[in-house]
Every structure is written in structure tokens, then in C-alpha cells.
Design a protein around this motif. Structure first.
Motif, PDB file in Angstrom:
ATOM      1  N   VAL A 119      28.559  29.287  35.010  1.00  0.00           N
ATOM      2  CA  VAL A 119      27.872  28.999  36.265  1.00  0.00           C
ATOM      3  C   VAL A 119      28.876  29.086  37.407  1.00  0.00           C
ATOM      4  O   VAL A 119      29.932  28.443  37.353  1.00  0.00           O
ATOM      5  CB  VAL A 119      27.217  27.603  36.248  1.00  0.00           C
ATOM      6  CG1 VAL A 119      26.477  27.348  37.557  1.00  0.00           C
ATOM      7  CG2 VAL A 119      26.252  27.469  35.069  1.00  0.00           C
ATOM      8  N   ILE A 120      28.544  29.871  38.430  1.00  0.00           N
ATOM      9  CA  ILE A 120      29.340  29.908  39.651  1.00  0.00           C
ATOM     10  C   ILE A 120      28.561  29.121  40.688  1.00  0.00           C
ATOM     11  O   ILE A 120      27.469  29.524  41.098  1.00  0.00           O
ATOM     12  CB  ILE A 120      29.602  31.345  40.138  1.00  0.00           C
ATOM     13  CG1 ILE A 120      30.298  32.153  39.035  1.00  0.00           C
ATOM     14  CG2 ILE A 120      30.482  31.330  41.384  1.00  0.00           C
ATOM     15  CD1 ILE A 120      29.345  32.883  38.133  1.00  0.00           C
ATOM     16  N   ARG A 140      34.662  37.364  45.121  1.00  0.00           N
ATOM     17  CA  ARG A 140      35.879  37.561  44.319  1.00  0.00           C
ATOM     18  C   ARG A 140      35.713  37.005  42.910  1.00  0.00           C
ATOM     19  O   ARG A 140      36.087  37.659  41.923  1.00  0.00           O
ATOM     20  CB  ARG A 140      37.068  36.889  45.017  1.00  0.00           C
ATOM     21  CG  ARG A 140      37.548  37.605  46.274  1.00  0.00           C
ATOM     22  CD  ARG A 140      38.845  36.998  46.770  1.00  0.00           C
ATOM     23  NE  ARG A 140      38.674  35.616  47.190  1.00  0.00           N
ATOM     24  CZ  ARG A 140      38.296  35.248  48.420  1.00  0.00           C
ATOM     25  NH1 ARG A 140      38.053  36.162  49.339  1.00  0.00           N
ATOM     26  NH2 ARG A 140      38.176  33.962  48.740  1.00  0.00           N
ATOM     27  N   ARG A 141      35.168  35.802  42.810  1.00  0.00           N
ATOM     28  CA  ARG A 141      35.079  35.146  41.497  1.00  0.00           C
ATOM     29  C   ARG A 141      34.077  35.857  40.585  1.00  0.00           C
ATOM     30  O   ARG A 141      34.308  36.012  39.380  1.00  0.00           O
ATOM     31  CB  ARG A 141      34.738  33.672  41.667  1.00  0.00           C
ATOM     32  CG  ARG A 141      35.874  32.877  42.313  1.00  0.00           C
ATOM     33  CD  ARG A 141      35.534  31.402  42.467  1.00  0.00           C
ATOM     34  NE  ARG A 141      36.576  30.676  43.153  1.00  0.00           N
ATOM     35  CZ  ARG A 141      37.697  30.212  42.588  1.00  0.00           C
ATOM     36  NH1 ARG A 141      37.916  30.436  41.299  1.00  0.00           N
ATOM     37  NH2 ARG A 141      38.593  29.558  43.293  1.00  0.00           N
ATOM     38  N   ILE A 142      32.951  36.274  41.149  1.00  0.00           N
ATOM     39  CA  ILE A 142      31.945  36.944  40.323  1.00  0.00           C
ATOM     40  C   ILE A 142      32.446  38.296  39.851  1.00  0.00           C
ATOM     41  O   ILE A 142      32.281  38.658  38.674  1.00  0.00           O
ATOM     42  CB  ILE A 142      30.618  37.073  41.094  1.00  0.00           C
ATOM     43  CG1 ILE A 142      29.978  35.674  41.259  1.00  0.00           C
ATOM     44  CG2 ILE A 142      29.649  37.998  40.359  1.00  0.00           C
ATOM     45  CD1 ILE A 142      28.757  35.654  42.139  1.00  0.00           C
ATOM     46  N   ILE A 143      33.093  39.050  40.709  1.00  0.00           N
ATOM     47  CA  ILE A 143      33.635  40.347  40.304  1.00  0.00           C
ATOM     48  C   ILE A 143      34.656  40.181  39.184  1.00  0.00           C
ATOM     49  O   ILE A 143      34.663  40.922  38.190  1.00  0.00           O
ATOM     50  CB  ILE A 143      34.254  41.076  41.515  1.00  0.00           C
ATOM     51  CG1 ILE A 143      33.143  41.535  42.473  1.00  0.00           C
ATOM     52  CG2 ILE A 143      35.090  42.263  41.057  1.00  0.00           C
ATOM     53  CD1 ILE A 143      33.654  42.112  43.779  1.00  0.00           C
ATOM     54  N   THR A 144      35.507  39.171  39.300  1.00  0.00           N
ATOM     55  CA  THR A 144      36.501  38.912  38.258  1.00  0.00           C
ATOM     56  C   THR A 144      35.841  38.519  36.944  1.00  0.00           C
ATOM     57  O   THR A 144      36.196  39.018  35.873  1.00  0.00           O
ATOM     58  CB  THR A 144      37.467  37.795  38.708  1.00  0.00           C
ATOM     59  OG1 THR A 144      38.148  38.208  39.891  1.00  0.00           O
ATOM     60  CG2 THR A 144      38.485  37.488  37.614  1.00  0.00           C
ATOM     61  N   LEU A 145      34.841  37.630  37.015  1.00  0.00           N
ATOM     62  CA  LEU A 145      34.175  37.161  35.805  1.00  0.00           C
ATOM     63  C   LEU A 145      33.388  38.260  35.115  1.00  0.00           C
ATOM     64  O   LEU A 145      33.328  38.309  33.880  1.00  0.00           O
ATOM     65  CB  LEU A 145      33.248  35.988  36.139  1.00  0.00           C
ATOM     66  CG  LEU A 145      33.939  34.659  36.451  1.00  0.00           C
ATOM     67  CD1 LEU A 145      32.969  33.689  37.100  1.00  0.00           C
ATOM     68  CD2 LEU A 145      34.522  34.053  35.170  1.00  0.00           C
ATOM     69  N   LEU A 146      32.785  39.143  35.870  1.00  0.00           N
ATOM     70  CA  LEU A 146      32.007  40.227  35.268  1.00  0.00           C
ATOM     71  C   LEU A 146      32.875  41.133  34.393  1.00  0.00           C
ATOM     72  O   LEU A 146      32.364  41.797  33.483  1.00  0.00           O
ATOM     73  CB  LEU A 146      31.337  41.063  36.361  1.00  0.00           C
ATOM     74  CG  LEU A 146      30.138  40.415  37.055  1.00  0.00           C
ATOM     75  CD1 LEU A 146      29.695  41.262  38.241  1.00  0.00           C
ATOM     76  CD2 LEU A 146      28.978  40.204  36.085  1.00  0.00           C
TER      77      LEU A 146
END
Length: 401
Positions: free
Chosen positions: A327-328, A356-362
Motif C-alpha cells: 500500500v502506498i 517516484r515510489r510507485i515507479i520504483t515499486l513497480l
């Protein structure tokens, strides 16, 4: 068993949105220990099909229809009486008459009120143990709303915040005890009402971790090959509307530019016109009501909770965590949730941070440990059995039946 009066501002079933989840599990818990007299409103005629289910948990019930448009018109009387608009919105002579009859004819030992607006019905029942489940500090929500609006609505919402806080203070001083949905919420209210701080406590919302389990099997509801972000919530609720509109327009396009083909699914009942309009954006899908949100959670890459207006605990976050989703969440969405940022969920502070965080997590979803740790946190801290023990402490205990 002893008898208990339980007043709720909205029928406590089905448990498909935040307040109903809490009020239903409270009713289910109470029904095992008390003969429950339930008084409540029905503000969605579709909920009438659940009356028999609710009645099966109660000794006696009173269901009163509440038409939102008529209630809003009625609430305007508060502008002339000096009341917060919330009180006339939820005032009904039929429900008051039923409550008075229960108070006069039943051997009640306890009264439990869910949501501050319902306290007005038992202001004259000080001889009975009264517990107020505020859940959230509603007055603070109105102040948050005021910050998002221009005059004259900003003035109306600030007025509502001020008058409702005065009312909340009177209620907690008048009642025997008061509860909130989290330690954070309870601590804030103690600071607002220091002379009644000893009456204030909390019990967390819980999650049915067997129901929201990654071990259950479902068919994939998404088109083949889809990589998806998901938001789950009632889509006629202002805070949720604000969250998905902001995310769809200010965050998602930049992420999709980096991950072509990425989809954002908004899953929840009663989407407003503003939410439905988001379907015209590339990659955004608004589902409306679905039979079961769990398949959508199961096959989503990530769950997002970009709320900018929030109080208390967000069930949508806990349920996604129970499903082992990463979960973000915004700081507002995780307030009151006992979880370690970066280990059990991810916190993003603004649009750039979400991007930034979603791109990294994907790039690392299949091998990421956060989802496993998230479910472990839910199992440790957010079971209903553990949470609802606190309410038993506040109520006069029933005799064995």
C-alpha cells in the motif's frame, strides 16, 4: 441477558464501508452478550434488503428512512438555532418517540451511541450507563473540508467545525465514557477536552483476515496482461472523491508515461459525476459497485490510498494490507495505523513522492517483502476479537443467560 440500547446513524449492514464495518462488528459482538434494541436510519433504499439480517441480531429494531436531500434542507434550521447542522440533519421525531418508549419500558443497563449526532436522543438518560463511540473527531473533518473550499462554503464548514466541537465536548462530559478508532484520535481529543480526558479511550477497527486473505482463489477481473494500481472505497464519500480525482489528474499520468499500459482502477459503489468523468482519462477505469473487491485487490500490482482529507483508521488500507498488497499511502491515510513505513507499507507525502515510489515499486513487486510484513501486522494488531474486548470493559457486564 441484560438489555442494551444501540443507536447508529446508518444501518449497520452491509459492512462495505468504513462506518458500517465498525458498527456491524459492534452489533455482532453485542448480540452475543445483550438483548439489543437498535435504532438507526436508512439513507440508501437498497439497504432495505438487509433488514432481516440486522433484525436477526436484535431483540427490537426501529428503522427510519432518511432522504439526504430532505435532511440537508432540515439541517439548515441549525443556522437559526445556533446548532451544528449535523444535529437537525439526524433529528427525527419518530425515532425520538421510539427511543423514549424503550427508555421507559425496558430494563436497560447500558446505552451505546455510534456517531456523535445520535447522542441527542439520549441526553435525558443520565441514570443509565452511556458509552459514546465517536469513532472519529467529526469536527476536525469539517475543518479540513473548510480548507478545501471557497467562501461561502468555507464559512459554513468552519462554523460546523466550531459548533460540533462544542457539542462533542458537552457529550463527553455528560456521558460515562467515550471511545475513538485509534490511540492517535483519542489523544487528540483528550487535548481538546482536557477536563474529561479520563473518560476517553479507544479501540481499533479490525479486519477479518480469513476473509481478506491472499490464500483465497479468484478469477482475474482484469484484462489479460494488465498491470494495475487500485483504489478501493465508497465513491460518494468526499475524501475518497478528492483522493482519486487528485491522483488521476496529478499523479497517474506521470507514472503511466514511465510504465506504458499501466491501468488505474477505481473500485467502489456510487461513483459521483466527478469520479465517472475520470474514465475519460487514459488508463483510468471506474468500476462502480462490484460483487467482491478481493479479486481486484488480489490481481492488482499495488494499492494506493492518496487521501488528503482523513481522520481515524482507513479500513481500505488495513484490508489491502491483509491481502498482502503493498500500500502506498499519504500520511493522512495511515494516521492511526500502527505500521512501520518502508517495512509494512509505503508513505508518500506529495505528488512527486507518489510518482517516484510507485515507479520504483513497480520494478520490484514480485519479490518485495512489504506485502508479507503488512499482513503480519494486521494479524498481530487488528483482529476484531482483540479490539472489541475494550467495549466490554466500558459496558456493565451482562449476566449469564
Amino acid at each position: 441477558m441484560r438489555e442494551l440500547l444501540y443507536l447508529v446513524h446508518r444501518i449497520p449492514y452491509p459492512p462495505n464501508k468504513g462506518d458500517k464495518i465498525r458498527s456491524y462488528h459492534l452489533l455482532k459482538h453485542l448480540s452475543q452478550r445483550y438483548h439489543v434494541h437498535l435504532g438507526t436510519f436508512i439513507d440508501d433504499e437498497n439497504d432495505r434488503k438487509y433488514l432481516e439480517k440486522v433484525k436477526s441480531l436484535c431483540k427490537e429494531t426501529c428503522f427510519v428512512s432518511l432522504h439526504p436531500t430532505i435532511a440537508r434542507m432540515r439541517s439548515l434550521s441549525g443556522l437559526f438555532t445556533g446548532q451544528p447542522l449535523t444535529l437537525p440533519y439526524y433529528h427525527d421525531k419518530r425515532l425520538q418517540a421510539w427511543v423514549n418508549n424503550v427508555l421507559e419500558t425496558r430494563p436497560l443497563k447500558n446505552i451505546l451511541i455510534f456517531s456523535s449526532a445520535m447522542a441527542q436522543y439520549v441526553s435525558h438518560a443520565g441514570h443509565i450507563n452511556r458509552v459514546m463511540d465517536f469513532v472519529d473527531i467529526d469536527s476536525d473533518k469539517w475543518m479540513q473540508y473548510a480548507a478545501t473550499k471557497t467562501w461561502p462554503m468555507s464559512w459554513v464548514y468552519r462554523r460546523e467545525s466550531r459548533l460540533l466541537l462544542d457539542y462533542e465536548r458537552r457529550v463527553v462530559k455528560d456521558f460515562d465514557s467515550a471511545t475513538f478508532v485509534s490511540e492517535t484520535e483519542a489523544d487528540l481529543f483528550r487535548r481538546l477536552v482536557p477536563d474529561a480526558a479520563t473518560k476517553v479511550t479507544y479501540f481499533n477497527n479490525g479486519v477479518d483476515a480469513d476473509y481478506f486473505s491472499p490464500q483465497n482463489s479468484y478469477a482475474n477481473p482484469y484484462p489479460a496482461g494488465t498491470n494495475t494500481l487500485i483504489f478501493v472505497g465508497a465513491m460518494d464519500y468526499w475524501a475518497n472523491i478528492d483522493a482519486v480525482v487528485w491522483f488521476s489528474r496529478s499523479v497517474f499520468p506521470a507514472i503511466r508515461a514511465q510504465s506504458p499500459g499501466l491501468e488505474f482502477y477505481i473500485v467502489g459503489a456510487r461513483p459521483t459525476a466527478a469520479v465517472l468523468a475520470l474514465s475519460s482519462l487514459p488508463g483510468v477505469t471506474v468500476t462502480g459497485s462490484v460483487p467482491d473487491v478481493r479479486p481486484y485487490l488480489t490481481y492488482a500490482a499495488l494499492a494506493v490510498a492518496p487521501l488528503r482529507i482523513a481522520r481515524g483508521i482507513q479500513n481500505k488500507v488495513l484490508e489491502a494490507m491483509a491481502m498482502e498488497k503493498i500500500v502506498i499511502a499519504s500520511p493522512q491515510a495511515m494516521e492511526g495505523i500502527n505500521a512501520f513505513p518502508g517495512q509494512e507499507l509505503v508513505v508518500a507525502n506529495d505528488a512527486g513522492d507518489f510518482i517516484r515510489r510507485i515507479i520504483t515499486l513497480l520494478q520490484d513487486v514480485p519479490h518485495h517483502a512489504i506485502g508479507h510484513a503488512a499482513r503480519a501486522r494486521v494479524l498481530d494488531d487488528y483482529s476484531w476479537n482483540k479490539s472489541l474486548g475494550q467495549i466490554d470493559v466500558l459496558l456493565l457486564q451482562p449476566e449469564a443467560s
